[in-house]
Design an enzyme around this catalytic site. Sequence first.
Site, PDB file in Angstrom:
ATOM      1  N   LYS A   1       0.841  -1.185  -0.048  1.00  0.00           N
ATOM      2  CA  LYS A   1      -0.064   0.183   0.212  1.00  0.00           C
ATOM      3  C   LYS A   1       0.706   1.330  -0.013  1.00  0.00           C
ATOM      4  CE  LYS A   1      -4.399  -2.011   0.699  1.00  0.00           C
ATOM      5  NZ  LYS A   1      -5.713  -1.765   1.222  1.00  0.00           N
TER       6      LYS A   1
ATOM      7  N   LYS B   1      -3.866 -10.004  -6.478  1.00  0.00           N
ATOM      8  CA  LYS B   1      -5.084 -10.543  -6.001  1.00  0.00           C
ATOM      9  C   LYS B   1      -6.282  -9.712  -6.417  1.00  0.00           C
ATOM     10  CE  LYS B   1      -5.889  -8.167  -1.876  1.00  0.00           C
ATOM     11  NZ  LYS B   1      -6.585  -8.131  -0.481  1.00  0.00           N
TER      12      LYS B   1
ATOM     13  N   LYS C   1     -10.830  -4.509  -4.131  1.00  0.00           N
ATOM     14  CA  LYS C   1     -11.763  -3.916  -4.140  1.00  0.00           C
ATOM     15  C   LYS C   1     -11.395  -2.298  -4.804  1.00  0.00           C
ATOM     16  CE  LYS C   1     -13.814  -4.128   0.335  1.00  0.00           C
ATOM     17  NZ  LYS C   1     -12.575  -4.099   1.215  1.00  0.00           N
TER      18      LYS C   1
HETATM   19  P1  ATP Z   1      -8.614  -2.883  -0.424  1.00  0.00           P
HETATM   20  O1  ATP Z   1      -8.698  -3.307  -1.929  1.00  0.00           O
HETATM   21  O2  ATP Z   1      -9.264  -1.707   0.096  1.00  0.00           O
HETATM   22  O3  ATP Z   1      -7.543  -3.423   0.266  1.00  0.00           O
HETATM   23  P2  ATP Z   1      -9.732  -5.774  -0.174  1.00  0.00           P
HETATM   24  O4  ATP Z   1     -10.536  -5.964  -1.290  1.00  0.00           O
HETATM   25  O5  ATP Z   1      -8.379  -6.338  -0.034  1.00  0.00           O
HETATM   26  O6  ATP Z   1      -9.539  -4.081  -0.073  1.00  0.00           O
HETATM   27  P3  ATP Z   1     -10.307  -5.846   2.719  1.00  0.00           P
HETATM   28  O7  ATP Z   1     -11.482  -4.984   3.218  1.00  0.00           O
HETATM   29  O8  ATP Z   1      -8.822  -5.648   2.871  1.00  0.00           O
HETATM   30  O9  ATP Z   1     -10.649  -6.273   1.103  1.00  0.00           O
HETATM   31  O10 ATP Z   1     -10.700  -7.656   3.196  1.00  0.00           O
HETATM   32  C1  ATP Z   1     -11.772  -8.086   3.579  1.00  0.00           C
HETATM   33  C2  ATP Z   1     -11.641  -9.655   3.569  1.00  0.00           C
HETATM   34  O11 ATP Z   1     -11.650 -10.127   2.209  1.00  0.00           O
HETATM   35  C3  ATP Z   1     -10.418 -10.086   4.159  1.00  0.00           C
HETATM   36  O12 ATP Z   1     -10.416 -11.422   5.084  1.00  0.00           O
HETATM   37  C4  ATP Z   1      -9.460 -10.619   2.851  1.00  0.00           C
HETATM   38  O13 ATP Z   1      -8.611 -11.359   3.354  1.00  0.00           O
HETATM   39  C5  ATP Z   1     -10.652 -10.866   1.975  1.00  0.00           C
HETATM   40  N1  ATP Z   1     -10.009 -10.869   0.591  1.00  0.00           N
HETATM   41  C6  ATP Z   1      -9.816  -9.768   0.100  1.00  0.00           C
HETATM   42  N2  ATP Z   1      -9.431  -9.868  -1.035  1.00  0.00           N
HETATM   43  C7  ATP Z   1      -9.538 -11.223  -1.440  1.00  0.00           C
HETATM   44  C8  ATP Z   1      -9.333 -12.232  -2.607  1.00  0.00           C
HETATM   45  N3  ATP Z   1      -8.832 -11.456  -3.635  1.00  0.00           N
HETATM   46  N4  ATP Z   1      -9.420 -13.467  -2.411  1.00  0.00           N
HETATM   47  C9  ATP Z   1      -9.808 -13.787  -1.280  1.00  0.00           C
HETATM   48  N5  ATP Z   1     -10.033 -13.014  -0.205  1.00  0.00           N
HETATM   49  C10 ATP Z   1     -10.135 -12.048  -0.180  1.00  0.00           C
END
Ligand code: ATP
Length: 335
Positions: free
Chosen positions: A118, A200, A203
Amino acid sequence: MEQQTEKKKIVFSAIQPSGTITLGNYLGAIKNWTVMQEEYNCIYALADLHTITVRQTPATFRKNILDAYASILACGIDAEKSVFFIQSHVTTHAQLAWLLNCYTQFGELSRMTQFKDKSAKHADNVNAGLFTYPTLMAADILLYQADMVPVGADQKQHLEITRNIAERFNGIYGNVFKVPEAYIPKNGARVMSLQDPTKKMSKSDENVNACVTLMDSPETIMKKFKRAVTDSEAIVRYADGKEGINNLMGIYSAVTGLSFEQIEKDFDGKGYGDFKTTVGEAVVEALRPIRERYEKYIADKAYLQECYTKADEIAQKFSQRTLDKAMKKVGYVLK
Ligand code: ATP
Ligand code: LTN
């Protein structure tokens, strides 16, 4: 016969309202939340304090908070079975996070891969909150004496540091915190970007085709799967170097429960076009009821408020006990 009243295990997890919830969030985390609420004492949070480690536009942020709350209820979190609260409404999180900051080393925070990723992505805003993000996350979990934390694979390192902080604190002051275990699903723990399957699904990805959200229409979902990056072999099989197909197989398996062997058998002799269509359709069907329930919840702000107000109060009361215990051990004079 001896009567055994076994105490139910405590489950805690949270998700940030940093954008529309994705298929990765659902398969990696929220789907397990819904399963676990049938068996355990589950406490879930919308981690909105964490979200401002990346700069937010106030109006969008406000909307994202309620949208994410409604989406998670729509995924099947039952407000009667689980406590689902909003982190910023419960004062103990920021308070314990401060304490834990003083029991966490600069060196260990510097090793966090999420911090490195980040900071590279937001090089103009490498703020102290981004650096101490894991201590707030540790506070979230430790306040509730959680036994298990259902998360996607990317959070494993944050769970490790949480355990280290808890053990360190307990080592000095005695048994204050339960040392929690990560609970990572076999399938769907790491859903990858549809456009770059070495990254990965996230969002906050700028490429809209990379990510399927829970609010995408069936047409959009189909379009995104049809455009998914694959390889030139044209055989549906799980193997090194076939990250795109591996990812689609992982998604399909997580949604349908089919094993990889079964998928390979079913698609023997068929091309990627067929496979992408089948995966897309399975995802559309899995997400359809969620989207329908979301529409109902988001139109009923009074109901949402009723749910989080009730949950906030329970969370405040429960977590205050742990905070008081920790502060007393450190030497504070409680009010
Ligand atoms: P950001 O993009 O803002 O970092 P994010 O999509 O990574 O957000 P988080 O809110 O950080 O999402 O994560 C919420 C939950 O979703 C966590 O348990 C994280 O491990 C899971 N998660 C996020 N992205 C993935 C993915 N691509 N595959 C599986 N699990 C995920
Ligand atoms: N950092 C997590 C979100 C989160 C979390 C938590 C997850 C904040 N607090 C406590 C589990 C337990 C993420 O998914 N990025």
